[in-house]
Every structure is written in C-alpha cells, then in structure tokens.
Design an enzyme around this catalytic site. Structure first.
Site, mmCIF file in Angstrom:
data_model
loop_
_atom_site.group_PDB
_atom_site.id
_atom_site.type_symbol
_atom_site.label_atom_id
_atom_site.label_comp_id
_atom_site.label_asym_id
_atom_site.label_seq_id
_atom_site.Cartn_x
_atom_site.Cartn_y
_atom_site.Cartn_z
ATOM 1 N N HIS A 128 -24.667 -12.971 -10.125
ATOM 2 C CA HIS A 128 -25.546 -12.113 -10.029
ATOM 3 C C HIS A 128 -25.296 -10.938 -10.149
ATOM 4 C CE1 HIS A 128 -24.843 -10.691 -6.070
ATOM 5 N NE2 HIS A 128 -24.392 -12.060 -5.572
ATOM 6 N N GLU A 187 -24.868 -6.702 -9.633
ATOM 7 C CA GLU A 187 -24.599 -6.006 -8.394
ATOM 8 C C GLU A 187 -25.728 -5.828 -7.321
ATOM 9 O OE1 GLU A 187 -22.120 -2.058 -7.828
ATOM 10 O OE2 GLU A 187 -24.296 -1.488 -8.366
ATOM 11 N N ASN A 245 -18.707 -17.154 -4.265
ATOM 12 C CA ASN A 245 -17.999 -18.258 -3.846
ATOM 13 C C ASN A 245 -18.468 -19.463 -4.203
ATOM 14 O OD1 ASN A 245 -15.840 -17.281 -1.517
ATOM 15 N ND2 ASN A 245 -17.646 -15.878 -1.162
ATOM 16 N N GLU A 296 -24.838 -18.297 -1.390
ATOM 17 C CA GLU A 296 -23.525 -17.873 -1.237
ATOM 18 C C GLU A 296 -23.011 -18.412 -0.091
ATOM 19 O OE1 GLU A 296 -20.687 -17.036 -1.660
ATOM 20 O OE2 GLU A 296 -21.194 -14.744 -2.205
ATOM 21 N N HIS A 317 -23.644 -17.190 -6.909
ATOM 22 C CA HIS A 317 -22.925 -16.103 -6.214
ATOM 23 C C HIS A 317 -21.388 -16.573 -6.212
ATOM 24 C CE1 HIS A 317 -26.686 -15.138 -4.194
ATOM 25 N NE2 HIS A 317 -26.772 -16.410 -4.506
ATOM 26 N N TYR A 340 -21.306 -16.247 5.637
ATOM 27 C CA TYR A 340 -20.236 -15.654 6.556
ATOM 28 C C TYR A 340 -20.361 -15.265 7.910
ATOM 29 C CZ TYR A 340 -17.811 -13.932 2.284
ATOM 30 O OH TYR A 340 -16.915 -14.289 0.834
ATOM 31 N N ARG A 385 -31.038 -11.838 -4.845
ATOM 32 C CA ARG A 385 -30.484 -11.218 -6.089
ATOM 33 C C ARG A 385 -30.182 -12.120 -7.126
ATOM 34 N NH1 ARG A 385 -27.771 -12.103 -1.175
ATOM 35 N NH2 ARG A 385 -25.846 -13.287 -1.029
ATOM 36 N N ARG A 438 -11.726 -14.188 4.011
ATOM 37 C CA ARG A 438 -12.561 -14.202 2.739
ATOM 38 C C ARG A 438 -11.900 -15.198 1.920
ATOM 39 N NH1 ARG A 438 -12.131 -8.901 0.000
ATOM 40 N NH2 ARG A 438 -13.814 -9.799 -1.241
#
Length: 812
Positions: free
Chosen positions: A117, A119, A292, A195, A290, A198, A168, A222
């Site tokens: 996607h 920014e 990842n 994504e 995304h 996290y 997004r 990460r």
C-alpha cells in the site's frame, strides 16, 4: 542410401514451416538437413497428411510436437539398407503420430503482482502500525496512482484483486483500480493479508522504542522470524476485537501479537487456497497488502531461507511482478529483485520518488494535469506517466554535476526515516519521554462509531438505503448515458461524500453494498463508505443493476433528440414504460458485447448463435457471445433488476439482518421503487430520482423516508418529479411530537415527508383567507384552495408539506 544432405523441395519447406510460424525457413532447412541426413524416406513421411495434421491441428506446443515427429522418424543408422529405407515405422512409434484432442493442454499460469500500500500517516511519523487503521497520506495516494500507470504501460490488467481489511490497503486498491478503469473487477478483502500484529508496540514511535529498550531488541521484534513483541491488552484502544470488521472472525483467531512466522501462517494458506488457484486458472492476480504479509508470501514463493528474508525489502507503491511456469515455479528474469527473489520491480525507489516530486510540481503549474473529463482514465494515466518521464529526462540532461543522475536520496527504510523524524516526534510530557508518535489524525479517523451520538431514525428492521449515483459530466451536458461508462464530476463526488457524512451523522452502519458494474455507481458507493469508515464492507457488483440501455440514443443530446423526433416521441423514449429507443448496432462501441467487462461478468443470459458465429470467424477461434441488450424499455430494465432484488438483496436483508446500501442509476431505481412503493406503470413516469441522496425504505408503510440534513424542506431542494406523493404517500402511524409542536420539518432527526395536520392547516387557512379577500385572485385557485383544505381536514391519507401544496396551486 545417399550420404549427401537431403534437399527437400521449396514448396515443402514453405508448407511445413509457415504453419509452424516460429523459426525462419533457413533455420528450418538446416535443422531438417542435420536430422534427416541420408534418410529420404523420413522426409517423405514427414510430409504425409497425418504428420502435417499433427503439426497444425493444435496451435499450442507446435515446436514440441514437431520435434517429437522428427524423433519418431529420425533413427539414422550407417548400415541402413535399401530394404530398411522402405520399411514403415514400428507400430509403437506410429501411435504418436495421432493427435488426441481429448487430452487438455495445461494452461499457462497467470501473472502475480504484489503491491505494498501507499504511504500511510503512521509510515510518515515512523510508528508501529500493525492492525491499527490509519489512512493514506497525499504522497501515498500519488504512489499508488503511479503504480497503476506502470502496470498499464506494461499491459498488466489484473482480473482478480485481493487485499486486507485495513483502510490503507483497501484505499490503495480503489485508487489503483480507478486509475486503470477496472473498478468492476472483483475485490476480495481478507483479514489473512493484514499487517503483522505488533502487539503492545502498536502506535508507538519506533525511534523512541529503540531509545527506551535498545536498538538490538527492537530489531529482533521487527526483523526476526520467530520473535514476538509483547502482547496487546484487550482493553487497549487499538485492540481489533472491538471493531465491526472482524465480527465474522472467531475471537480466538484475533492475534494479540505476532512474529513474521505467525503472519506467514495465516497469509500462505490463503495464497494456496485462493490466489494460487486463480493463477493456475490463467488469471492475472493483484495482491495489495502490507510489508510483512507480502514478505511472507515472497518467502513462500521463492523458498527464501530464514537468514535471507531479513534483508528483503518491499517499498511502498512499487509493483513486484512474478511470472510462473506450468508447474507454478517462479521464473527468474534479468530484472529480478534482491537476493533470492524471482519477482521484478517495475521501478526503482529513486525514480519513483523523483517522479512523484515532479508530478506535484506539474500539478501546480499545469491546470487540470490530474483531472480532466475530456480523456479516459487509461489515457490520462499513460499521459501522466509520459509527462513525468519527460520532466525527469530534462532534469537528467541539465544535472551535469551528478553525471546525469537524479539528485534525490533513495527511498529510506523504516529505521532510516525514523532517525530523521525522531527529533520532531520526541515529546517531553511531565518529565517523561513520550514513546507514542503523533497519531492524532489517525486516531480521529479510526474513532469508533459507537462513541458518536446515536440518533433514532424510526426504523426497527434492517435498513435498506437506496441511492442514485452522483452527477456525471453527461448529466451536466444533458446526454443519454445508458450503459456507457462515464466517471463522476467534481459535483458528483461531493454529493457522494455528503451522503456518507449524512449517514454517519445518524450513525448508520452498512454491512453490505450492491452496485452496478458502472464506474459512476461504484465510485459513489466507495466515497460514501469512506465517510462511514467502512471500506472493509463487501461490495457486490452486478450488471443487473445497470442503467437502462438507451440503444442508439446513447451519447446523444436530449435536446437534439427532442428537436429531431418531436417532444412527444422524446418523452416516450425517455420516460415510457414499455417504449424502446432505436437499437444500437452490434458492432457499435456502445453495444455491451464489445465491452470486456460484460464479456467477463455476464454469464446468466442465453447465448446468441449469430453473434457467436460472427465473432468466432473474426477471431479465428471459438468466441462465445451472449444476447446482450441492444435497447431497453423501463419494463425490460425491471425484468433484470427485480429478480436480483428479490433473490439477492431482500432475501439477505431479512435472513442475515444486514443493513444494505444499493447504489445504482435512475431507471434501475425507478423499477425498484415500483416494486417497493406499489407505484403503477402509468404513474412511474412522473417520478424523478435526485442524484446523491440516500433514501431509506420503510417496509411497514411501504414508503421512502429521508434523513434531515438541516438545510430545509427536501421537496423544495430536490426534484422528485411531478408526483412526489407517490414515494411519500403512506399513512404515518406515529407522528414525531417535535414536528407537531414546532411545525418545523427540520427539527426531526428523520424527515418523514408525510407531515402532520398541524403543519398544513395554518398555511392553507391563511391562503384561503387571502384568496377570498383579494379581487385579483382567480376564482379557480380560490376554489382549489378550499377543496384542498377541506379534503386534508377530512382525510389524512395524502400528506404533503404545505409549502409544496402552495407551490403546486400557484403553478396550476
């Protein structure tokens, strides 16, 4: 047998190799001379009809078949005798000479395009995003538009699109499909492509986390394959379990934290189950996802090891293209990406960033650079890409200090960008370092709809909202549109956005959207759902909700048709119930059979034998053509819309209890309202449908109700035709007490156009008094006012605002 090379007649070469069509005649001669040296009987048998049929019957794999034929007959031996020269091939080998058409050739897989996607706001301020839902920045939207232009330039037209359920990625998909004029293509929103989660790091600044916990630990969170960040608490404001978009997912499947390996474990099964199946069927597939989730797919496709995947970078807004062989193994090209990747990027980050910078400058200097109603979306995209390249070429030419290179920094990684922005993101609050980024804009965008003031709209059942698309350039010019695919004008986009804001004001929550295949309806729905923060809602696009097919009138001026054929005939063609306009020619650009979207999507109407024959002869192969409408009356339009409405919309509406939005064109909606509001064939021609206005259907009263936008009487602001009472005629069982006390239509949270007796009588009585006292007032109007007043006092079956009644009487 002779030991000199065999020379075949020239006619034989031309006949054999011209049908093969790949290698030149000279190369063919050398090849045959080498293979058939000293064996004339082989060259004779090659030219036999059975061998020739084997070469020419099937257009695919001709090279392999020709080589098999030559291997069959090419068994040279130095001791061959004349008796062997006349011996026919062995029975076992002769079986290979026959073509078996029942053996289906394996289809070449489609092309896979992976796109990260554009920014987002959190990419810009260098925050951990995960399953949080920030929107794109202006630069992010520009990145996706440029990606669309790159795909168009190279001829890629994805047939199936997959994306995540995050805003997004979905907005990136919409921008890309709009730029490529492919909004009608199916778009699947799968949470498996989300994504990486996290966990507790969601929303935190990467640079500040590195300062607090150490860069080594942050890099493990990460980049490592198996290390998971701390879990996200269910009471956290970014906990996804509280969002409607995940209501269909078991709570146990909503992750609290994930490693890259966990992300792969949910993305790869989707790839194997759906995406790979489409690729094997020969369809070109686009995946907009995304960082990842795409890295997980790349690791699976290229079988990249654990150590190498850490160095794989996928920048935003640059397409990554994969080609596959028949065994679904990726084909590595000279333009393949970094490390063990077989896919190739269509641009470099440096050129992309320079082009976007130049586009911003051009859009300021050249009026209408990005928006022009005079060209198609595809031509606009290609011309924009060409202008960018011309500008970059001029920069290279004048930049002698850098040896012709573009003097712009390469696209930075997430860490590098964070180091440059960390100074702006660091905040000191009460003596503590704030480790959260400046995400106020994204937090406002992702505010839960449940926190808004809920206004009662007075309908207890699942909502059915019907809306006509926004205004188009054809509407402004007074042209017949029909099935011609025109885009929204600036006014039309504003109407769609305002409709979404109005529904958001009343906390309307949509669960399902039905639109036509036309871009103007799809874009209207997209813009409205964007204001509701509900991009994730499934869209169902069908040709059955298309506008009425105007045949030979398509694209012509309504005033011109009225002057040429007379006002009476014009009204019959435009508003008649069973009057069809002149049909369009089947070879016209306006005939639906010549539009690829209908060739792909329309599979539920009979096949046309004549059209199939003509198109097959023209294409040189079988082309199935269906009986597309060449012209339609309103009756014909209803024959395709009403069955879909009953079986797909209303059935799901009451069985699944889902709020449904239907966005279509005027005549398709008029047909639906005939069914919903019991309007007769004679009266439906008097009904007009305003553009961009959401209309709520009340099944108990079988009438239409409107949301109050606080701008006054909608009957005076919108054109509902000469008989608006047909839509708002039903009896109200319960009148809003605020309307009765104040007499103000705008005071109700929901405008129910049937209004109370108290609203009507004061105006009518004063109007009657004025008419009886004035000598100049016509007696007919005086009697009309008296009749209307007495009728409304005695019977409450027809309710119309008093201002509308006065206007009607004055017009009469």
């Amino acid at each position: 047998a002779s030991t000199t090379p065999t020379t075949l007649p020239a006619a034989t070469y031309e006949s054999l190799w011209s049908r093969r069509g790949s290698i030149s005649a000279s190369k063919a001669s050398n090849h045959l001379h080498g293979r058939l040296d000293g064996h004339r009987h082989h060259s004779e048998s090659l030219c036999r009809p059975t061998a020739m049929r084997k070469i020419t019957c099937d257009p695919q794999g001709r090279r392999e078949r020709l080589q098999r034929i030559m291997r069959t007959y090419s068994t040279p031996s130095s001791s061959s005798s004349s008796s062997q020269a006349t011996t026919s091939p062995s029975p076992q080998k002769s079986k290979r000479r026959f073509w078996r058409p029942w053996r289906r050739q394996q289809k070449k897989p489609g092309t896979l395009v992976l796109l990260r996607h554009g920014e987002s706001h959190w990419n810009l301020n260098n925050s951990f995003t995960g399953w949080a839902d920030p929107d794109l920045t202006a630069d992010g939207c520009a990145e996706v538009r440029r990606a669309a232009r790159l795909l168009l330039e190279r001829g890629y037209k994805p047939e199936v699109i997959y994306t995540s359920r995050l805003k997004r990625a979905i907005r990136s998909s919409f921008i890309l499909l709009k730029e490529m004029n492919l909004m009608y293509r199916p778009l699947f929103k799968e949470y498996e492509l989300n994504e990486r989660m996290y966990g507790a790091l969601t929303g935190m600044s990467k640079s500040q986390i590195a300062l607090t916990f150490g860069e080594e630990l942050v890099q493990q969170w990460r980049r490592s394959l198996d290390v998971r960040p701390p879990e996200l608490d269910e009471k956290h404001p970014y906990w996804p379990g509280n969002e409607r978009k995940y209501n269909d997912i078991p709570r146990s499947k909503i992750p609290k934290t994930e490693s890259l390996h966990d992300t792969m474990n949910r993305a790869v099964p989707l790839f194997k189950k759906k995406i790979e199946k489409d690729l094997r069927d020969g369809k070109d597939v686009l995946v907009v996802a995304h960082y990842n989730s795409l890295r997980g797919l790349v690791k699976h496709i290229d079988s990249i090891d654990t150590d190498e995947i850490r160095s794989v970078e996928i920048p935003t807004g640059i397409p990554l293209v994969y080609e596959f062989d028949v065994d679904m193994k990726p084909i590595r090209s000279n333009f393949s990406g970094q490390g063990g990747m077989s896919g190739s990027f269509l641009a470099t980050p440096e050129v992309t960033q320079a082009a976007l910078k130049r586009e911003r400058e051009l859009s300021q200097d050249v009026p209408g650079f990005t928006d022009s109603p005079l060209v198609t979306p595809v031509l606009r995209a290609i011309s924009s890409l060409q202008r960018e390249r011309e500008s970059l070429f001029k920069e290279r030419k004048h930049d002698a200090s850098d040896n012709g290179r573009i003097s712009i920094a390469s696209m930075l990684s997430d860490d590098q960008r964070g180091s440059k922005l960390s100074g702006e993101l660091d905040r000191i609050n009460g003596g503590r370092t704030n480790i959260f980024g400046d995400n106020s804009e994204a937090e406002g965008a992702s505010e839960s709809s449940m926190s808004k003031a809920v206004k009662d709209i007075g309908i207890d059942e699942p909502l059915l909202i019907i809306m006509r698309h926004g205004t188009t350039e054809f509407n402004k010019l007074g042209l017949f549109t029909g099935w011609q695919d025109v885009t929204l004008s600036a006014e039309g986009r504003e109407e769609a956005i305002n409709a979404g804001k109005l529904m958001a004001k009343y906390n309307v929550q949509i669960d399902e959207v039905h639109t036509s295949c036309l871009s103007r309806a799809i874009e209207t729905a997209w813009l409205a759902m964007g204001e509701l923060d509900a991009f994730w809602v499934p869209f169902k696009k069908t040709w059955r909700l298309n506008e009425r097919m105007y045949g030979g009138l398509t694209g012509l001026s309504k005033k011109l048709i009225s002057q040429m054929h007379g006002e009476e005939q014009f009204k019959k063609w435009r508003r008649g119930y069973d009057e069809r306009p002149p049909p369009v020619d089947s070879f016209s650009q306006h005939y639906p059979g010549n539009d690829q979207r209908y060739v792909e999507m329309v599979t539920d109407i009979p096949i046309s034998g004549w059209q199939t024959l003509i198109r097959s002869l023209e294409a040189g192969k079988l082309q199935i053509a269906r009986k597309m409408p060449r012209t339609e009356s309103l009756k014909d339009c209803m024959r395709r819309t009403i069955p879909y409405f009953r079986t797909d919309i209303m059935k799901n509406l009451y069985q699944t209890k889902k709020n449904t939005l239907v966005v279509s064109s005027e005549n398709a909606i008029r047909g639906l309202l005939m069914e919903l509001c019991d309007i007769s064939e004679k009266n439906i021609t008097s009904v007009e449908i305003p553009t961009g206005l959401p209309m709520l259907y009340d099944s108990k009263t079988r009438s239409i109700r409107l949301l109050d936008d606080g701008k006054g009487d909608p009957l005076l602001r919108y054109n509902f035709g000469s008989k608006p009472e047909l839509l708002f005629k039903s009896e109200m069982r319960e009148i809003d007490s605020r309307n009765q006390s104040t007499g103000n239509l705008g005071s109700s949270s929901l405008i129910s156009l049937p209004v109370s007796r108290q609203d009507l009588n004061p105006e009518l009585s004063s109007f009657s008094a004025y008419s009886s006292s004035s000598n100049s007032f016509p007696s007919t109007l005086s009697s009309l006012a008296s009749q209307l007043s007495s009728s409304l006092n005695n019977k409450m079956d027809r309710y119309v605002p008093a201002s509308k009644l006065v206007k009607t009487m004055l017009e009469r």
